[in-house]
Motif scaffolding. Structure first.
Motif: not given
Length: 200
Positions: A34-53
């Motif tokens: 779960t932690g790894a999936a959320i961490g990858i999700g952080a990278g996706v959010a950053i890729g869309y410039r949702y930096y705070l998310l």
């Protein structure tokens, strides 16, 4: 560099939460994945410039990364759990810089350099761990782990600090990435010298 100093402060509350999670039937491997999936999700959010998310997901991912070991200590530690943990960590370490590389084109070369430095750091870490296992060496400086953790300038705490700064100050990504890549290279050099001394 700071991981072994922070461990005594964060382990007691993590262990307490980990025991509750274990009693609820949650396994360490479930927490790791779960932690790894959320961490990858952080990278996706950053890729869309949702930096705070991305920052929120990043911090949640690292909380779970700390809790998986706590759950394992409350139940049963396994070699496969240690394997999942390190793979999940490096999936996260790749996802965040990659996200910044997708977010702004000028970031991409710096993201690639940072990922390359993480790769070298990871290789030096795992190679040292293999040699330490062959030599029968053990350490609890970073808590009870499946791998021998050799210290260096750039460790988990420093990486998370760099990622947090990147999310809060994305306009300075290239500077932060360059400085941290240099710290990773220094860490590889440190480990290489230590390996030469410890395993002649």
């Amino acid at each position: 560099m700071l991981d072994s100093r922070i461990r005594p402060l964060i382990d007691p509350p993590l262990n307490a939460i980990g025991k509750r999670m274990a009693r609820a039937g949650i396994t360490a491997n479930q927490v790791t994945l779960t932690g790894a999936a959320i961490g990858i999700g952080a990278g996706v959010a950053i890729g869309y410039r949702y930096y705070l998310l991305g920052l929120a997901l990043l911090l949640l991912s690292r909380l779970l990364d700390g809790l998986d070991g706590a759950v394992a200590r409350a139940t049963r530690q396994s070699d496969f759990g240690g394997y999942l943990d390190i793979v999940g960590d490096f999936a996260f370490y790749v996802a965040v810089p990659l996200g910044f590389g997708f977010a702004v084109p000028v970031n991409l070369p710096y993201a690639m350099i940072l990922i390359a430095s993480f790769t070298l750091t990871g290789i030096s870490f795992l190679a040292y761990a293999v040699m330490a296992a062959k030599a029968g060496r053990e350490t609890d400086a970073h808590g009870k782990k499946s791998f021998f953790y050799n210290t260096g300038l750039a460790e988990g705490t420093e990486t998370i600090t760099a990622f947090v700064l990147m999310c809060l100050l994305p306009q300075y990504f290239t500077v932060i990435a360059t400085v941290y890549a240099a710290m990773c290279v220094i860490t590889v050099i440190q480990r290489t010298i230590t390996a030469k001394v410890d395993f002649p």
